[in-house]
Scaffold this active site. Structure first.
Site, mmCIF file in Angstrom:
data_model
loop_
_atom_site.group_PDB
_atom_site.id
_atom_site.type_symbol
_atom_site.label_atom_id
_atom_site.label_comp_id
_atom_site.label_asym_id
_atom_site.label_seq_id
_atom_site.Cartn_x
_atom_site.Cartn_y
_atom_site.Cartn_z
ATOM 1 N N LYS A 12 -4.232 -3.874 -9.798
ATOM 2 C CA LYS A 12 -2.935 -3.681 -9.162
ATOM 3 C C LYS A 12 -1.862 -4.088 -10.167
ATOM 4 O O LYS A 12 -2.173 -4.469 -11.284
ATOM 5 C CB LYS A 12 -2.827 -4.533 -7.899
ATOM 6 C CG LYS A 12 -3.932 -4.254 -6.892
ATOM 7 C CD LYS A 12 -3.808 -5.126 -5.697
ATOM 8 C CE LYS A 12 -5.072 -5.239 -4.880
ATOM 9 N NZ LYS A 12 -5.956 -4.112 -4.842
ATOM 10 N N HIS A 33 -5.977 1.843 -1.379
ATOM 11 C CA HIS A 33 -5.979 0.488 -1.921
ATOM 12 C C HIS A 33 -4.532 0.109 -2.190
ATOM 13 O O HIS A 33 -3.681 0.977 -2.371
ATOM 14 C CB HIS A 33 -6.762 0.435 -3.227
ATOM 15 C CG HIS A 33 -8.240 0.514 -3.018
ATOM 16 N ND1 HIS A 33 -8.945 -0.495 -2.425
ATOM 17 C CD2 HIS A 33 -9.134 1.480 -3.302
ATOM 18 C CE1 HIS A 33 -10.210 -0.158 -2.373
ATOM 19 N NE2 HIS A 33 -10.361 1.035 -2.884
ATOM 20 N N TYR A 68 0.847 -1.191 0.000
ATOM 21 C CA TYR A 68 0.000 0.000 0.000
ATOM 22 C C TYR A 68 0.887 1.247 0.000
ATOM 23 O O TYR A 68 1.901 1.262 0.684
ATOM 24 C CB TYR A 68 -0.885 0.024 1.249
ATOM 25 C CG TYR A 68 -1.887 -1.091 1.332
ATOM 26 C CD1 TYR A 68 -1.478 -2.394 1.601
ATOM 27 C CD2 TYR A 68 -3.245 -0.852 1.159
ATOM 28 C CE1 TYR A 68 -2.398 -3.417 1.680
ATOM 29 C CE2 TYR A 68 -4.167 -1.870 1.242
ATOM 30 C CZ TYR A 68 -3.745 -3.142 1.498
ATOM 31 O OH TYR A 68 -4.650 -4.149 1.580
#
EC number: 4.6.1.16
Lengths: 489, 319
Positions: free
Chosen positions: B285, B254, B246
């Site tokens: 991600k 997120h 993070y």
């Protein structure tokens, strides 16, 4: 929603529903003025039902309901879809072989016995050919695959059993069709274009949703008196009176003119140009050279040669025999920058052998087995084929060294542990990828026979492939996440 | 064997800034049964605020352990997190079981007697409270049925005797029931008490009692590197990676990366990159792999200097 319908449609609708109530519903619609709203119509309809005193009340309601639905969906005329080919006909043969089944035997019909006898005799005199054509392919060490270049062979191998993949397409070798279509010669749509169309539709939907959101915010701000009747949300953002800019959710990030193509009045420059190109009269004279070939994996090739015998593989104009191919494929089964010719016997846990055993196992059971690299697994199992169903199972091949031989010496134990053991992170990653793609994860353990090498002796000695393959055992292991909330009856 | 929070006090997760001064620096990390645990809310919030260490809360209700959605203290630290804290001198490891055993052995006779007396007193108090409660319950139940207690008879006889006196004395004697309590107290035995903490009797261990560094997996260099860059990390097993990374506090952001630590010369399957990239892309991600740069020359030249870490992020390109 003030839905207004023209009066003619319910008659058509009722024709779908059934014929015995048609007079009633047509009577209802005949009475309606052309611009009544829905609620008015319902009242009129109910009145008519009471008046008619018939058992068709329910039907009238249904007709109205379907009419309401229809008026929503039919407002935007649907694009005429290009007809898809009949896949059942196209892929009728599951393997690239011709089979000649005997006529059906019907016990109470003696003629059926005669027919069987005739076909048996005729088959024994004029032997039917199961192998109508032996396809040709070329070994390509650079791409770790086997190439088929003849267009007819490509089509035959793809249509009868979904073998290989086009070098310029996703799987179905249709680069030529796509190219023709791109140049405006052919009109049939390929699967890639279907996907693209779907993506475009989705993007459009998102833009419209964003527009609706923005309008809702503007409406809200107007009601709260923060925004003038004429001014827009952008002014407010510019004045910095709105601290949290809604840009991120409302605008496509890359568009200079936000929501420009929602209205459809102002097309982007790219669209205009592509339209102009498309409008130019296509040159029908130029013959497009098909630059695509079919790439078969080693396992597919070996199955086609060793089991079906419908393929010949050439390397430097020499036909390769199955035993040579086995060695060749094992040599190239792992991606290494340097060539590694196998001097001695082949290792019994060679990746090619393990993968082939699993491929052979599932192909023999009737599954269409295709490489699963895009889902980070070894094989994907399709029922009938990718044209009919999504893949059901994602297969991961794991060597299993459970025979006592593999725990004889510490070196062997160490070796087998290194090959067979995987960590939990690997497994969670795999499982999550598969569950996202709605595949069932199947771990297939291949029992490696108790010897480090196939019993082949030297390089020149002939290898009994069947005997070697018989030593392998396959265990299937389905993994599924069971959560009580999702598995309640 | 809890660190300093007695079980009776209700834990609150609100950081108490004023109490930050009371946190011992370096603070102790309890090493119990192979886990690195923090028991003090203030220490937990301090570690999170100052040292970017989040850990995972694992405490649940002992008799309702299937309730695992909202967990409380203790906080379990990954070995990597504990190691980073120890290496940077912010914390030290305490083998709690060992410290407890040694501390109890080393107690003097007076101290031990004092402790036992204290426990007896607590046990007695508990027993009294229990019996009082039971009595109240039974009187209440009898009252509901319209019955009276047997003791009331003696009570009434008392009062009848007191009728001769003034009316006020009657109410006074009714208000206190000295006979009942004194009788039951004779029968009472102290409830045996198991102390929930070792640190009121024992003193908090000091930093010089620190044990060896925590054992860490081979992905530790990557963790150390990411931590040094100010990233927060959480265990990433559910995403099939070692850490989900993070850019700030995990409650605010997120995660940006799914990080997997490897040895620099380690061979890995191409399929793993595909799977990791696919999974990370799906959850918006990026897949990140990294490892400590090790070469033969470096090892010889610089003995214990920390080798640099190189990381590579993998993202899906839209073709």
């Amino acid at each position: 929603m003030g839905v207004q319908c023209n009066a003619g449609r319910p008659v058509q609708r009722s024709a779908h529903g059934g014929t015995q109530h048609q007079p009633l519903s047509s009577k209802v619609t005949a009475l309606l003025p052309t611009t009544t709203t829905v609620s008015d119509r319902r009242q009129v309809a109910m009145a008519m039902v009471v008046e008619a005193q018939s058992a068709g009340a329910q039907t009238t309601e249904d007709v109205l309901k379907s009419d309401l639905k229809g008026s929503n969906t039919d407002r935007a005329p649907k694009k005429p879809r290009a007809k898809r080919p009949n896949f059942n006909e196209l892929h009728a043969k599951p393997l690239p072989l011709d089979v000649y089944p005997l006529p059906a035997f019907i016990p109470h019909n003696p003629i059926s016995i005669v027919r069987i006898a005739i076909s048996l005799i005729s088959h024994s005199i004029w032997r039917p050919k199961s192998h109508a054509i032996i396809h040709k392919a070329y070994f390509s060490p650079e791409t770790q695959s086997v190439h088929v270049t003849d267009p007819e062979s490509i089509r035959a191998l793809w249509e009868h059993g979904f073998w290989g993949a086009g070098s310029l397409s996703r799987s179905d070798p249709r680069w030529l069709d796509q190219e023709k279509r791109r140049r405006g010669i052919d009109a049939a749509a390929t699967s890639e274009e279907w996907t693209k169309g779907r993506r475009d539709e989705r993007r459009q939907m998102k833009l419209e949703r964003a527009k609706a959101q923005r309008e809702a915010i503007e409406q809200q701000l107007r009601e709260e008196g923060k925004l003038g009747a004429e001014s827009k949300l952008e002014d407010l953002v510019g004045e910095e009176s709105v601290t949290e800019s809604p840009r991120g959710t409302l605008y496509p990030a890359d568009a200079a003119n936000p929501l420009g193509n929602v209205t459809g009045t102002e097309g982007s420059v790219v669209k205009e140009i592509s339209k102009a190109i498309a409008e130019e009269s296509p040159d029908f004279d130029i013959e497009i050279k098909n630059q695509e070939h079919l790439q078969l994996t080693f396992e597919e090739t070996f199955f086609l040669i060793y089991v079906l015998g419908v393929l010949e593989v050439y390397q430097d104009d020499i036909t390769l025999q199955p035993t040579d191919l086995l060695r060749l494929f094992c040599e190239h089964s792992e991606f290494t920058p340097t060539k590694r010719p196998i001097q001695g016997p082949i290792a019994s846990d060679d990746p090619f052998l393990l993968n082939y055993v699993v491929f052979h196992h599932f192909r023999s059971l009737g599954w269409v087995v295709r490489p699963g690299i895009k889902f980070a697994c070894d094989w994907l199992l399709y029922l009938r084929g990718p044209a009919f169903h999504h893949a059901e199972f994602a297969v991961m091949v794991i060597p299993s060294y459970s025979h006592a031989y593999w725990s004889e010496t510490p070196e062997l134990v160490e070796y087998s542990k290194g090959k067979a053991n995987k960590d939990w992170w690997w497994f969670h990653r795999l499982n999550r990828v598969q569950s996202q793609a709605h595949k069932t994860l199947m771990l297939v353990y291949v029992e490696v026979p108790p010897s480090r090498h196939m019993n082949t002796g030297g390089k020149d000695e002939m290898l009994d492939i069947g005997a070697a393959l018989k030593k392998y055992r396959v265990r299937e292991f389905i993994w599924k996440r069971w959560s009580p909330n999702r598995n309640r009856d | 064997m809890a660190d300093s929070t007695p079980a009776t006090s209700t834990p609150t997760m609100e950081p108490d800034v004023a109490s930050e001064a009371t946190i011992p620096k370096p603070f102790p990390i309890s090493h119990i049964a192979g886990r690195y645990l923090l028991f003090d809310v203030n220490v937990i919030s301090y570690a999170r605020r100052t040292h970017n260490i989040t850990g995972v809360l694992i405490g649940t209700i002992p008799n309702l352990s299937q309730q695992n959605v909202f967990l409380g203290i203790p906080l379990e630290l990954q070995p990597e997190e504990a190691r980073v804290l120890v290496e940077q001198g912010h914390a030290f490891i305490v083998d709690d079981a060992e410290v407890h055993r040694k501390g109890m052995m080393a107690m003097s006779r007076e101290q031990r007697l004092k402790l036992l007396r204290e426990m007896d007193r607590e046990g007695m108090e508990l027993a009294k409270a229990e019996s009082r409660k039971a009595e109240e319950r039974s009187t209440k139940a009898l009252k509901e049925k319209g019955l009276t207690r047997k003791e009331k008879k003696s009570d009434e006889s008392n009062s009848s005797a007191a009728v001769e006196g003034s009316e006020t004395s009657l109410f006074d004697s009714k208000g206190e029931t000295p006979t009942a309590v004194s009788v039951s107290e004779k029968k009472l035995e102290p409830v045996p008490i198991t102390p929930t903490t070792s640190y009121p009797p024992l003193t908090t261990p000091s930093a010089n009692a620190a044990s060896q560094l925590p054992d860490v997996p081979k992905s530790y260099p990557l963790f150390r590197y990411l931590h040094s860059k100010g990233y927060f990390t959480m265990p990433g097993l559910r995403f099939g990676c070692h850490y989900s990374v993070y850019p700030g506090d995990t409650l605010r952001f997120h995660s940006h990366y799914l990080a997997t630590g490897l040895d620099f010369d380690e061979e890995f399957e191409l399929q793993d990159v595909i799977g990791g990239g696919r999974l990370a892309n799906r959850v918006k991600k990026a897949y990140l792999i990294g490892g400590e740069v090790t070469s033969e020359n470096d090892k010889e030249a610089e003995g214990d200097e920390i080798a640099p870490v190189r990381t590579f992020s993998i993202e899906w390109a839209a073709m």
